[in-house]
Design an enzyme around this catalytic site. Structure first.
Site, short mmCIF file in Angstrom:
data_model
loop_
_atom_site.label_atom_id
_atom_site.label_comp_id
_atom_site.label_asym_id
_atom_site.label_seq_id
_atom_site.Cartn_x
_atom_site.Cartn_y
_atom_site.Cartn_z
N MET A 95 0.79 -1.23 0.00
CA MET A 95 0.00 0.00 0.00
C MET A 95 0.83 1.29 0.00
SD MET A 95 -2.86 -1.33 -0.40
CE MET A 95 -3.88 0.13 -0.35
N LEU A 98 6.12 3.39 -4.37
CA LEU A 98 7.58 3.22 -4.39
C LEU A 98 8.22 4.36 -5.18
CD1 LEU A 98 7.55 -0.59 -5.14
CD2 LEU A 98 8.25 0.46 -2.99
N ASN A 112 2.47 -5.41 -10.27
CA ASN A 112 1.46 -5.05 -9.28
C ASN A 112 0.11 -5.58 -9.72
OD1 ASN A 112 0.31 -3.56 -7.01
ND2 ASN A 112 -0.45 -2.10 -8.50
N HIS A 114 -3.96 -4.64 -9.44
CA HIS A 114 -4.80 -3.47 -9.13
C HIS A 114 -6.26 -3.79 -9.46
CE1 HIS A 114 -5.82 0.66 -8.38
NE2 HIS A 114 -6.31 0.82 -9.59
N ASP A 154 -0.11 2.83 -11.28
CA ASP A 154 -1.09 1.99 -11.99
C ASP A 154 -1.15 2.29 -13.49
OD1 ASP A 154 -1.76 0.66 -9.62
OD2 ASP A 154 -3.19 2.21 -9.07
N GLU A 183 -8.82 -11.68 -8.65
CA GLU A 183 -7.39 -11.40 -8.39
C GLU A 183 -6.64 -12.71 -8.14
OE1 GLU A 183 -7.38 -7.00 -6.27
OE2 GLU A 183 -7.52 -8.76 -5.01
#
Length: 199
Positions: A95, A98, A112, A114, A154, A183
Site C-alpha cells: 500500500m 515506491l 502489481n 490493481h 497503476d 485477483e
C-alpha cells in the site's frame, strides 16, 4: 532452475496465499523466497510463516519516527529486495508508492495487481470508487489487472486483465468478493506467463 519470487505486502495477504498455492501445485515455475511487509501486524506474515517462507518488516512509519526520510526507506527496501536476487517482485496488496529510483532498479521485474481496468481508478479505493459510480453514473463493469510497475501509479504495461460486471443487486461487499476471487485467479497466471518467458 526455479525462479525466485519476492512478494511485498501490507495486509491480509490473500493474493500472497494464491501465489504460494500456485507455486506448491507447480502452476508457477518458481518459489516465493521472501515476503516483505510494510506492517508488522499484517496477517500475510502469518501466511508466509505457515508456508515456511522467511519474512521481513520494513515500516515507513518507524523510519519517520526515527527521523529518517522516505528516500532512506526506499533505499533500504531496495537493498533488502536486491539481496534476495529475485527474478520477479510482486506487489500483492503493498500500500505504499515506491520511489522512481526503486522502480528503475527493477525494470521488467516488478509487477502489481490493481482492482480496476487499465486507465480506470488509479490509486487507492478503486473498488469503492467503481461501486459508487455504478450507483450514480450507471457504470456496469469494473475489473482487475496485473501490470508492470512504472513511476506513474497503476499506468505500467498490462500483463493480464479481466472485466467484472457490476450487478444492480451488488452490495459493495459482494463486488469486493468477486474482485478478490478474480485477483486470486489472474495473479498466478500473470506470474506464470512472465516467468515462463524468462526461462
Amino acid at each position: 532452475m526455479e525462479k525466485r519470487i519476492v512478494v511485498l505486502i501490507s495486509g491480509n495477504g490473500s493474493n500472497l496465499q494464491a501465489i504460494i498455492d500456485a507455486c506448491n501445485s507447480n502452476e508457477i515455475p518458481g518459489n516465493v523466497v521472501h515476503v516483505v511487509s510494510s506492517k508488522a501486524s499484517a496477517y500475510g506474515i502469518e501466511r508466509a510463516k505457515i508456508a515456511s517462507i522467511p519474512t521481513s518488516v520494513i515500516s515507513l512509519k518507524e523510519y519517520k519516527e526515527n527521523g529518517k526520510t522516505r528516500e532512506d526507506f526506499n533505499s533500504d527496501l531496495c537493498s533488502l529486495v536486491k539481496s534476495f536476487n529475485p527474478d520477479l517482485i510482486v506487489l500483492a496488496g503493498w500500500m505504499l508508492i515506491l520511489s522512481e529510483s526503486f522502480v528503475n532498479k527493477f525494470v521488467g521485474k516488478l509487477i502489481n495487481i490493481h482492482p480496476a481496468l487499465p486507465g480506470e481508478f488509479d490509486g487507492a479505493h478503486a473498488i469503492e470508487r467503481a461501486y459508487s459510480e455504478s450507483k450514480t453514473n450507471n457504470r456496469t463493469k469494473t475489473g482487475v489487472m496485473v501490470h508492470h510497475v512504472i513511476a506513474q501509479v497503476d499506468r505500467g504495461d498490462v500483463i493480464l486483465s479481466k472485466e467484472i460486471p457490476i450487478l444492480e443487486t451488488d452490495t459493495l461487499e459482494m463486488l469486493e468478493e468477486r474482485i478478490h476471487e478474480t485477483e486470486h485467479q489472474i495473479l498466478p497466471l500473470a506470474i506464470k506467463k512472465l516467468l515462463e518467458s524468462k526461462i
